[in-house]
Motif scaffolding. Structure first.
Motif, PDB file in Angstrom:
ATOM      1  N   ILE A  19      86.934  22.472  16.861  1.00 50.85           N
ATOM      2  CA  ILE A  19      87.143  23.770  17.509  1.00 50.85           C
ATOM      3  C   ILE A  19      86.461  23.709  18.877  1.00 50.85           C
ATOM      4  CG2 ILE A  19      86.586  26.246  17.390  1.00 50.85           C
ATOM      5  CD1 ILE A  19      86.798  25.880  14.265  1.00 50.85           C
ATOM      6  N   PRO A  20      87.229  23.915  19.959  1.00 51.22           N
ATOM      7  CA  PRO A  20      86.648  23.725  21.285  1.00 51.22           C
ATOM      8  C   PRO A  20      85.328  24.489  21.445  1.00 51.22           C
ATOM      9  CG  PRO A  20      88.998  24.099  21.460  1.00 51.22           C
ATOM     10  CD  PRO A  20      88.638  24.314  20.014  1.00 51.22           C
ATOM     11  N   GLY A  21      84.283  23.771  21.831  1.00 48.78           N
ATOM     12  CA  GLY A  21      82.982  24.372  22.100  1.00 48.78           C
ATOM     13  C   GLY A  21      82.055  24.480  20.916  1.00 48.78           C
ATOM     14  N   PHE A  22      82.557  24.296  19.700  1.00 46.88           N
ATOM     15  CA  PHE A  22      81.701  24.561  18.534  1.00 46.88           C
ATOM     16  C   PHE A  22      80.773  23.394  18.178  1.00 46.88           C
ATOM     17  CE2 PHE A  22      80.605  24.535  14.032  1.00 46.88           C
ATOM     18  CZ  PHE A  22      80.024  25.790  13.904  1.00 46.88           C
ATOM     19  N   ASP A  23      81.339  22.180  18.073  1.00 47.42           N
ATOM     20  CA  ASP A  23      80.553  21.063  17.527  1.00 47.42           C
ATOM     21  C   ASP A  23      79.308  20.753  18.358  1.00 47.42           C
ATOM     22  OD1 ASP A  23      82.296  20.773  15.353  1.00 47.42           O
ATOM     23  OD2 ASP A  23      83.672  19.568  16.545  1.00 47.42           O
ATOM     24  N   GLU A  24      79.410  20.967  19.659  1.00 48.14           N
ATOM     25  CA  GLU A  24      78.249  20.669  20.496  1.00 48.14           C
ATOM     26  C   GLU A  24      77.111  21.680  20.313  1.00 48.14           C
ATOM     27  OE1 GLU A  24      78.753  21.790  24.899  1.00 48.14           O
ATOM     28  OE2 GLU A  24      80.810  21.447  24.219  1.00 48.14           O
ATOM     29  N   LEU A  25      77.398  22.787  19.648  1.00 51.84           N
ATOM     30  CA  LEU A  25      76.339  23.774  19.389  1.00 51.84           C
ATOM     31  C   LEU A  25      75.507  23.406  18.164  1.00 51.84           C
ATOM     32  CD1 LEU A  25      78.243  27.145  19.955  1.00 51.84           C
ATOM     33  CD2 LEU A  25      76.673  25.981  21.518  1.00 51.84           C
ATOM     34  N   CYS A  26      75.964  22.412  17.393  1.00 51.35           N
ATOM     35  CA  CYS A  26      75.242  22.082  16.155  1.00 51.35           C
ATOM     36  C   CYS A  26      75.158  20.573  15.945  1.00 51.35           C
ATOM     37  CB  CYS A  26      75.871  22.780  14.963  1.00 51.35           C
ATOM     38  SG  CYS A  26      77.622  22.463  14.758  1.00 51.35           S
ATOM     39  N   GLY A  27      74.777  19.863  17.001  1.00 54.20           N
ATOM     40  CA  GLY A  27      74.499  18.432  16.841  1.00 54.20           C
ATOM     41  C   GLY A  27      75.715  17.567  16.589  1.00 54.20           C
ATOM     42  N   GLY A  28      76.898  18.052  16.916  1.00 52.00           N
ATOM     43  CA  GLY A  28      78.096  17.211  16.805  1.00 52.00           C
ATOM     44  C   GLY A  28      79.025  17.576  15.666  1.00 52.00           C
ATOM     45  N   GLY A  29      78.649  18.574  14.879  1.00 58.00           N
ATOM     46  CA  GLY A  29      79.547  18.991  13.791  1.00 58.00           C
ATOM     47  C   GLY A  29      78.748  19.485  12.602  1.00 58.00           C
ATOM     48  N   ILE A  30      79.462  19.918  11.575  1.00 57.84           N
ATOM     49  CA  ILE A  30      78.789  20.374  10.360  1.00 57.84           C
ATOM     50  C   ILE A  30      78.477  19.155   9.487  1.00 57.84           C
ATOM     51  CG2 ILE A  30      79.737  22.702  10.457  1.00 57.84           C
ATOM     52  CD1 ILE A  30      81.887  21.953   8.497  1.00 57.84           C
ATOM     53  N   ILE A  31      77.592  19.321   8.529  1.00 54.57           N
ATOM     54  CA  ILE A  31      77.139  18.164   7.743  1.00 54.57           C
ATOM     55  C   ILE A  31      78.091  17.928   6.567  1.00 54.57           C
ATOM     56  CG2 ILE A  31      75.212  17.188   6.435  1.00 54.57           C
ATOM     57  CD1 ILE A  31      73.326  18.894   8.151  1.00 54.57           C
ATOM     58  N   ARG A  32      78.423  16.640   6.376  1.00 50.91           N
ATOM     59  CA  ARG A  32      79.411  16.294   5.342  1.00 50.91           C
ATOM     60  C   ARG A  32      78.957  16.717   3.948  1.00 50.91           C
ATOM     61  NH1 ARG A  32      83.963  13.828   5.401  1.00 50.91           N
ATOM     62  NH2 ARG A  32      83.732  12.958   7.487  1.00 50.91           N
ATOM     63  N   ASP A  33      79.930  17.161   3.154  1.00 43.88           N
ATOM     64  CA  ASP A  33      79.708  17.570   1.762  1.00 43.88           C
ATOM     65  C   ASP A  33      78.786  18.775   1.623  1.00 43.88           C
ATOM     66  OD1 ASP A  33      81.315  15.450   1.135  1.00 43.88           O
ATOM     67  OD2 ASP A  33      79.707  14.150   0.448  1.00 43.88           O
ATOM     68  N   ARG A  34      78.824  19.636   2.595  1.00 42.50           N
ATOM     69  CA  ARG A  34      78.061  20.878   2.479  1.00 42.50           C
ATOM     70  C   ARG A  34      78.999  22.070   2.651  1.00 42.50           C
ATOM     71  NH1 ARG A  34      71.999  20.172   4.639  1.00 42.50           N
ATOM     72  NH2 ARG A  34      71.665  18.046   3.922  1.00 42.50           N
ATOM     73  N   SER A  35      78.498  23.269   2.292  1.00 36.76           N
ATOM     74  CA  SER A  35      79.328  24.480   2.364  1.00 36.76           C
ATOM     75  C   SER A  35      78.739  25.462   3.366  1.00 36.76           C
ATOM     76  CB  SER A  35      79.373  25.182   1.009  1.00 36.76           C
ATOM     77  OG  SER A  35      79.654  24.268   0.008  1.00 36.76           O
ATOM     78  N   TYR A  36      79.602  26.064   4.102  1.00 35.37           N
ATOM     79  CA  TYR A  36      79.180  27.003   5.158  1.00 35.37           C
ATOM     80  C   TYR A  36      79.907  28.330   5.014  1.00 35.37           C
ATOM     81  CZ  TYR A  36      77.172  22.816   7.119  1.00 35.37           C
ATOM     82  OH  TYR A  36      76.434  21.674   7.286  1.00 35.37           O
ATOM     83  N   LEU A  37      79.174  29.382   5.382  1.00 32.60           N
ATOM     84  CA  LEU A  37      79.742  30.726   5.328  1.00 32.60           C
ATOM     85  C   LEU A  37      80.192  31.124   6.735  1.00 32.60           C
ATOM     86  CD1 LEU A  37      79.824  32.923   3.028  1.00 32.60           C
ATOM     87  CD2 LEU A  37      77.810  33.913   4.111  1.00 32.60           C
TER      88      LEU A  37
END
Ligand SMILES: Nc1ncnc2c1ncn2[C@@H]1O[C@H](COP(=O)(O)OP(=O)(O)O)[C@@H](O)[C@H]1O
Ligand SMILES: [Mg+2]
Length: 259
Positions: free
Chosen positions: A23-41
């Motif tokens: 998603i443009p602009g999102f991954d750079e706000l959290c170290g490059g992306g969300i962490i594999r095999d985890r759940s997010y709200l």
């Protein structure tokens, strides 16, 4: 990087297996992306863009990163989701036909109408039944990403916060154990609280809040990474737009406000 980070932390983060949302602009706000095999709200008021954001995560997973996906639709019928995102030129049906995406209809039975869908959750308030269906589907298409849109109707059905907490924890843990990196949406009514029932943020590894609120008579869209376990992340409010190409976050712009 972000406030409070140091070089040691950043180098540790490089070793974490990240899943890019694309998603443009999102991954750079959290170290490059969300962490594999985890759940997010993904929390937000109605119309904030939770479904668009989350479907974009699944769509990008398939089309940009070769990771198949599962969408469990509890609030809208699959047909409505397919239609709504066609305006971004995202052809979900084509991905389903290629065996890369499954949309489970957990909406029709809930409201008592027949479903023409191939994948139907006939016991939509039963998280065990939902989990069994997700497990079977994941094996069938080797999915790596999942979306539960949304958790709010399950929570309304359960009512009791202690029960909601247990059921959502079972759901998020099951998704993690079977190797799905997941988003779960949550509809809120109060901009100041990222959870509807007060507990949804506890059972997930991170919470992204989409604010769609009036400030000085103008409705503004801002995104906040409220929580992200095991990762450095921006603590600021960043404006976002929903454009003809989907969700776009402006990571270098900040909004100062209080809710
Ligand atoms: N093509 C588009 N251009 C601009 N905004 C759009 C477009 N399509 C949808 N939207 C916005 O997205 C909103 C719906 O987003 P959605 O993800 O369904 O919200 P939620 O799931 O949080 O209720 C609409 O109210 C509208 O403001
Ligand atoms: Mg929605």
């Amino acid at each position: 990087m972000f406030e409070g980070s140091d070089s040691e932390k950043i180098s540790m983060e490089d070793e974490i297996n990240r899943v890019k949302t694309g998603i443009p602009g999102f991954d750079e706000l959290c170290g490059g992306g969300i962490i594999r095999d985890r759940s997010y709200l993904v929390s937000g008021t109605s119309g904030a863009g939770k479904t668009n954001f989350s479907v974009q995560y699944i769509y990008n997973g398939i089309t940009k990163y070769g990771e198949n996906g599962i969408i469990v639709a509890t609030e809208e019928r699959p047909e409505q989701i397919r239609e709504n995102v066609m305006k971004f030129d995202w052809d979900l049906q084509a991905l389903e036909d290629e065996g890369k995406l499954v949309i489970i209809d957990a909406c029709s039975t809930k409201i008592g109408i027949p479903s023409q869908e191939k994948y139907v959750d006939v016991r939509p308030f039963d998280t065990r039944s939902m989990m069994d269906q997700i497990i079977a589907t994941q094996e069938e298409i080797n999915a790596k990403r999942a979306l539960i849109d949304s958790t709010t109707s399950i929570s309304f059905y359960l009512q009791d916060p202690a029960k909601i907490r247990v059921e959502l924890l079972k759901l998020s843990t099951t998704l993690e154990v079977i190797g799905l990196t997941s988003l779960m949406t949550c509809e809120i009514v109060d901009e100041r609280s990222p959870a509807r029932f007060g507990i949804e943020t506890f059972v997930t590894d991170g919470t992204f809040v989409l604010h769609y609120a009036m400030h000085n008579n103008v409705r503004t869209r801002t995104m906040e990474i409220f929580k992200m376990r095991g990762s450095d992340h921006s603590k600021k409010l960043h404006p976002y737009d929903i454009t003809s190409e989907g969700f776009v976050i402006h990571p270098h712009e900040e909004v100062y406000t209080s809710f």
